[in-house]
Design a protein around this motif. Structure first.
Motif, PDB file in Angstrom:
ATOM      1  N   UNK A  38       0.811  -1.226   0.000  1.00  0.00           N
ATOM      2  CA  UNK A  38       0.000   0.000   0.000  1.00  0.00           C
ATOM      3  C   UNK A  38       0.845   1.277   0.000  1.00  0.00           C
ATOM      4  N   UNK A  39       2.139   1.151  -0.260  1.00  0.00           N
ATOM      5  CA  UNK A  39       2.983   2.349  -0.213  1.00  0.00           C
ATOM      6  C   UNK A  39       2.650   3.262  -1.396  1.00  0.00           C
ATOM      7  N   UNK A  40       2.280   4.521  -1.144  1.00  0.00           N
ATOM      8  CA  UNK A  40       1.843   5.394  -2.244  1.00  0.00           C
ATOM      9  C   UNK A  40       2.922   5.695  -3.267  1.00  0.00           C
ATOM     10  N   UNK A  41       4.189   5.682  -2.865  1.00  0.00           N
ATOM     11  CA  UNK A  41       5.261   5.997  -3.802  1.00  0.00           C
ATOM     12  C   UNK A  41       5.349   4.976  -4.918  1.00  0.00           C
ATOM     13  N   UNK A  42       4.955   3.728  -4.650  1.00  0.00           N
ATOM     14  CA  UNK A  42       5.072   2.687  -5.667  1.00  0.00           C
ATOM     15  C   UNK A  42       4.142   2.957  -6.848  1.00  0.00           C
ATOM     16  N   UNK A  43       3.000   3.556  -6.578  1.00  0.00           N
ATOM     17  CA  UNK A  43       2.106   3.930  -7.671  1.00  0.00           C
ATOM     18  C   UNK A  43       2.587   5.200  -8.354  1.00  0.00           C
ATOM     19  N   UNK A  44       3.041   6.166  -7.555  1.00  0.00           N
ATOM     20  CA  UNK A  44       3.442   7.453  -8.117  1.00  0.00           C
ATOM     21  C   UNK A  44       4.674   7.332  -8.997  1.00  0.00           C
ATOM     22  N   UNK A  45       5.722   6.624  -8.518  1.00  0.00           N
ATOM     23  CA  UNK A  45       6.937   6.602  -9.327  1.00  0.00           C
ATOM     24  C   UNK A  45       6.722   5.829 -10.625  1.00  0.00           C
ATOM     25  N   UNK A  46       5.860   4.804 -10.615  1.00  0.00           N
ATOM     26  CA  UNK A  46       5.556   4.110 -11.870  1.00  0.00           C
ATOM     27  C   UNK A  46       4.853   5.039 -12.851  1.00  0.00           C
ATOM     28  N   UNK A 134      12.868   4.354  -5.428  1.00  0.00           N
ATOM     29  CA  UNK A 134      12.747   4.119  -3.993  1.00  0.00           C
ATOM     30  C   UNK A 134      14.070   4.362  -3.274  1.00  0.00           C
ATOM     31  N   UNK A 135      14.729   5.449  -3.659  1.00  0.00           N
ATOM     32  CA  UNK A 135      15.963   5.921  -3.033  1.00  0.00           C
ATOM     33  C   UNK A 135      17.068   4.874  -3.016  1.00  0.00           C
ATOM     34  N   UNK A 136      17.153   4.068  -4.074  1.00  0.00           N
ATOM     35  CA  UNK A 136      18.257   3.113  -4.180  1.00  0.00           C
ATOM     36  C   UNK A 136      19.603   3.823  -4.125  1.00  0.00           C
ATOM     37  N   UNK A 137      19.722   4.969  -4.791  1.00  0.00           N
ATOM     38  CA  UNK A 137      20.991   5.686  -4.780  1.00  0.00           C
ATOM     39  C   UNK A 137      21.407   6.046  -3.364  1.00  0.00           C
ATOM     40  N   UNK A 242       4.570  11.098  -0.172  1.00  0.00           N
ATOM     41  CA  UNK A 242       4.994  10.495  -1.446  1.00  0.00           C
ATOM     42  C   UNK A 242       3.811   9.984  -2.261  1.00  0.00           C
ATOM     43  N   UNK A 243       2.651  10.607  -2.089  1.00  0.00           N
ATOM     44  CA  UNK A 243       1.461  10.204  -2.835  1.00  0.00           C
ATOM     45  C   UNK A 243       1.235  11.042  -4.080  1.00  0.00           C
ATOM     46  N   UNK A 244       2.015  12.115  -4.241  1.00  0.00           N
ATOM     47  CA  UNK A 244       1.847  12.975  -5.396  1.00  0.00           C
ATOM     48  C   UNK A 244       2.937  14.025  -5.458  1.00  0.00           C
ATOM     49  N   UNK A 245       2.941  14.752  -6.560  1.00  0.00           N
ATOM     50  CA  UNK A 245       3.869  15.868  -6.704  1.00  0.00           C
ATOM     51  C   UNK A 245       3.426  16.989  -5.776  1.00  0.00           C
ATOM     52  N   UNK A 246       4.384  17.675  -5.183  1.00  0.00           N
ATOM     53  CA  UNK A 246       4.119  18.723  -4.207  1.00  0.00           C
ATOM     54  C   UNK A 246       3.244  19.824  -4.807  1.00  0.00           C
ATOM     55  N   UNK A 247       2.138  20.202  -4.166  1.00  0.00           N
ATOM     56  CA  UNK A 247       1.365  21.352  -4.652  1.00  0.00           C
ATOM     57  C   UNK A 247       2.232  22.617  -4.623  1.00  0.00           C
ATOM     58  N   UNK A 248       1.995  23.496  -5.582  1.00  0.00           N
ATOM     59  CA  UNK A 248       2.815  24.708  -5.694  1.00  0.00           C
ATOM     60  C   UNK A 248       4.302  24.335  -5.639  1.00  0.00           C
ATOM     61  N   UNK A 249       4.693  23.416  -6.524  1.00  0.00           N
ATOM     62  CA  UNK A 249       6.002  22.770  -6.407  1.00  0.00           C
ATOM     63  C   UNK A 249       7.182  23.706  -6.602  1.00  0.00           C
ATOM     64  N   UNK A 250       6.943  24.882  -7.112  1.00  0.00           N
ATOM     65  CA  UNK A 250       8.045  25.838  -7.255  1.00  0.00           C
ATOM     66  C   UNK A 250       8.221  26.707  -6.010  1.00  0.00           C
ATOM     67  N   UNK A 251       7.361  26.505  -5.021  1.00  0.00           N
ATOM     68  CA  UNK A 251       7.438  27.290  -3.788  1.00  0.00           C
ATOM     69  C   UNK A 251       8.247  26.523  -2.742  1.00  0.00           C
TER      70      UNK A 251
END
Length: 267
Positions: A38-46, A134-137, A242-251
């Motif tokens: 159920x980790x949200x990043x797995x859906x978002x990064x795909x 998933x931050x492998x680096x 990690x469920x989505x891109x940050x709102x107002x991502x340039x702020x």
């Protein structure tokens, strides 16, 4: 289960004791998909990978390398969209799970066990695109080793090949109750100990007492990618869950983001 650790002087370049134990423990791999189901990043990064890699050609000849592939979740989705996959991981247990999926689902994925810091066994310009999710680096210890891994990634990419990378943001710790204190300790350790970097974290994880992860600042991420020879196209700051891109991502993304997904290419 007893984990077979090895002396620190025998560890491969860039591999911490915790990362070695992580790779050596079978349950980490066999329980991986269920643990993160159920980790949200797995859906978002795909979604971001499929959106920013070009569509696979109709002949199915394009290959994507997944560096630190884990159980192959990204490659399964990419194979479904028409790509061939090259699964690379330090853990043979992870690759065993990938091979099971490859066989049961008849997927065009080849597996290679390797340390990302030393990919000399992978030919120059042999893959069309690459991902490292998933931050492998961040699991690679030592900035020089992380840059070496990035340089190998660029080397195995064909000209024009794209690379999609995820890392965690060091400043997201400000939103944890103990985060500011950890930031100060990390900074202080980096000033006093030559083998410590600001952003290095050692913590308990799934029965392992010494898991290692490096957390990045945005400027550090950009600098490392450019030093390795990549052209940075876009960097998406992610929200704290990690469920989505940050709102107002340039702020103020440097301090508001929970992590970053970078989209790069090789000239």
């Amino acid at each position: 289960m007893q984990i077979e650790s090895i002396p620190s002087w025998q560890l491969p370049a860039g591999v911490s004791p915790g990362t070695w134990d992580y790779a050596a423990r079978p349950a980490i791999a066999t329980e991986y998909d269920q643990y993160f189901v159920d980790h949200p990043l797995f859906a978002l990064d795909q979604q971001l990978v499929l959106r920013h890699l070009p569509p696979a050609d109709s002949q199915g000849a394009a290959t994507v390398a997944d560096l630190g592939c884990g159980t192959g979740r990204a490659l399964v989705a990419l194979a479904a969209s028409g790509y061939r996959g090259l699964a690379i991981d330090l853990s043979q247990h992870m690759l065993d799970v990938v091979q099971q999926k490859t066989q049961t689902q008849n997927l065009p994925i080849v597996s290679v066990r390797a340390n990302l810091v030393d990919l000399n066994g992978i030919a120059d310009q042999c893959v069309d695109h690459a991902v490292s999710l998933f931050s492998t680096l961040g699991m690679i210890r030592g900035r020089q080793h992380r840059i070496a891994a990035l340089a190998h990634t660029r080397r195995i990419l064909k000209p024009g090949g794209r690379f999609v990378l995820h890392v965690h943001n060091i400043w997201s710790s400000l939103y944890d109750p103990s985060g500011p204190a950890w930031l100060f300790r990390s900074w202080w350790s980096s000033r006093k100990q030559t083998d410590q970097e600001f952003g290095d974290r050692v913590y308990q994880y799934r029965g392992l007492p010494n898991m290692f992860l490096h957390n990045f600042g945005l400027n550090e991420l950009k600098a490392d990618l450019r030093q390795a020879g990549f052209q940075v196209d876009q960097i998406f700051p992610l929200n704290q869950t990690a469920s989505g891109v940050l709102p107002l991502r340039h702020l103020l993304p440097r301090v508001r983001a929970g992590g970053f997904v970078a989209v790069c290419h090789r000239d």
